[in-house]
Scaffold this motif. Structure first.
Motif, PDB file in Angstrom:
ATOM      1  N   LEU A 284       0.649  -1.633  -0.165  1.00  0.00           N
ATOM      2  CA  LEU A 284      -0.329  -0.037  -0.128  1.00  0.00           C
ATOM      3  C   LEU A 284       0.828   1.316  -0.016  1.00  0.00           C
ATOM      4  O   LEU A 284       0.566   2.758  -0.155  1.00  0.00           O
ATOM      5  CB  LEU A 284      -0.960   0.132   1.118  1.00  0.00           C
ATOM      6  CG  LEU A 284      -2.192  -0.993   0.603  1.00  0.00           C
ATOM      7  CD1 LEU A 284      -3.157  -1.113   2.198  1.00  0.00           C
ATOM      8  CD2 LEU A 284      -3.576  -0.480  -0.039  1.00  0.00           C
ATOM      9  N   ILE A 285       2.148   1.307   0.665  1.00  0.00           N
ATOM     10  CA  ILE A 285       2.874   1.976   0.308  1.00  0.00           C
ATOM     11  C   ILE A 285       4.073   2.319  -0.875  1.00  0.00           C
ATOM     12  O   ILE A 285       3.561   3.018  -1.950  1.00  0.00           O
ATOM     13  CB  ILE A 285       3.931   2.483   1.005  1.00  0.00           C
ATOM     14  CG1 ILE A 285       3.099   1.907   2.744  1.00  0.00           C
ATOM     15  CG2 ILE A 285       5.783   3.225   1.242  1.00  0.00           C
ATOM     16  CD1 ILE A 285       4.135   2.280   4.027  1.00  0.00           C
ATOM     17  N   ILE A 286       4.605   1.374  -1.125  1.00  0.00           N
ATOM     18  CA  ILE A 286       5.333   1.253  -2.316  1.00  0.00           C
ATOM     19  C   ILE A 286       4.978   1.156  -3.188  1.00  0.00           C
ATOM     20  O   ILE A 286       5.152   2.354  -4.684  1.00  0.00           O
ATOM     21  CB  ILE A 286       5.949  -0.141  -2.530  1.00  0.00           C
ATOM     22  CG1 ILE A 286       7.300  -0.158  -1.354  1.00  0.00           C
ATOM     23  CG2 ILE A 286       7.156  -0.344  -4.059  1.00  0.00           C
ATOM     24  CD1 ILE A 286       7.677  -1.260  -1.075  1.00  0.00           C
ATOM     25  N   ILE A 287       3.620   0.651  -3.958  1.00  0.00           N
ATOM     26  CA  ILE A 287       2.444   0.539  -5.464  1.00  0.00           C
ATOM     27  C   ILE A 287       2.366   1.965  -5.532  1.00  0.00           C
ATOM     28  O   ILE A 287       2.607   2.621  -6.578  1.00  0.00           O
ATOM     29  CB  ILE A 287       1.898  -1.148  -5.674  1.00  0.00           C
ATOM     30  CG1 ILE A 287       2.171  -2.158  -5.779  1.00  0.00           C
ATOM     31  CG2 ILE A 287       1.114  -0.253  -6.520  1.00  0.00           C
ATOM     32  CD1 ILE A 287       3.382  -2.119  -6.028  1.00  0.00           C
ATOM     33  N   PRO A 288       1.682   2.511  -4.736  1.00  0.00           N
ATOM     34  CA  PRO A 288       1.423   3.812  -5.379  1.00  0.00           C
ATOM     35  C   PRO A 288       2.317   4.751  -5.371  1.00  0.00           C
ATOM     36  O   PRO A 288       2.506   5.994  -6.206  1.00  0.00           O
ATOM     37  CB  PRO A 288       0.177   4.396  -4.408  1.00  0.00           C
ATOM     38  CG  PRO A 288      -0.120   2.747  -3.430  1.00  0.00           C
ATOM     39  CD  PRO A 288       1.041   1.712  -3.346  1.00  0.00           C
TER      40      PRO A 288
END
Length: 178
Positions: free
Chosen positions: A153-157
């Protein structure tokens, strides 16, 4: 199909094989950090639905043939094939066919993949002598993988937003900043 898409797919499969190896080297297991999921979600952002789903299918298979992981018994491999293909397919479709932001498409794809995992556990599991309550199985995987879910939820966006800024034509969908 463009050469660029095939190259990206190959690189994402390679990344999906190597990230779990790195996680195991630092003594954090794959079920906790879910390192293979990150390249699969990137495939959903960068590739069309068919090729993205193919990356989701091929990544765990290539990993299994090269490293023996994910294991065939208990049937983690076939369950992951279904789960990862669903992640990539759903994210790719949502980013291309809706105006939803990454902040909505990613959680929806994550939920769809977990539902697919539960259905696969119910249908495929018994073929391997793996009899589990699919709801409890998914719940256990979800709780164990909370650190990995947070990372996703942090890395992908962040990756999606950076790609959108630097190469607007590369990433589909609305990647508007929060």
């Amino acid at each position: 199909m463009k050469t660029r898409d095939l190259v990206v797919a190959g690189l994402l499969i390679a990344l999906a094989v190597t990230l779990p190896l790195a996680a195991h080297l630092i003594k954090v297991g794959g079920p906790v950090l879910l390192p293979m999921h990150i390249p699969i979600f990137l495939a959903g952002l960068l590739l069309g639905p068919g090729l993205a789903a193919a990356v989701g299918v091929l990544a765990p298979l290539v990993s299994f043939f090269l490293t023996g992981m994910p294991p065939l018994s208990p049937p983690v491999l076939p369950l992951m094939v279904v789960e990862l293909a669903t992640y990539a397919l759903v994210l790719s479709v949502l980013t291309r066919r809706t105006s939803w932001s990454i902040w909505l498409t990613l959680p929806v794809a994550m939920l769809a993949g977990r539902v697919a995992l539960g259905l696969a556990a119910a249908v495929i599991g018994p073929l391997f002598g793996f009899h589990v309550n699919p709801v409890f199985y998914v719940y256990g995987a979800l709780v164990q993988g909370l650190p990995g879910l947070a990372l996703q939820l942090i890395i992908i966006p962040l990756v999606a937003l950076q790609l959108r800024r630097s190469h607007p034509a590369v990433v589909a969908g609305d990647m508007a900043e929060p």
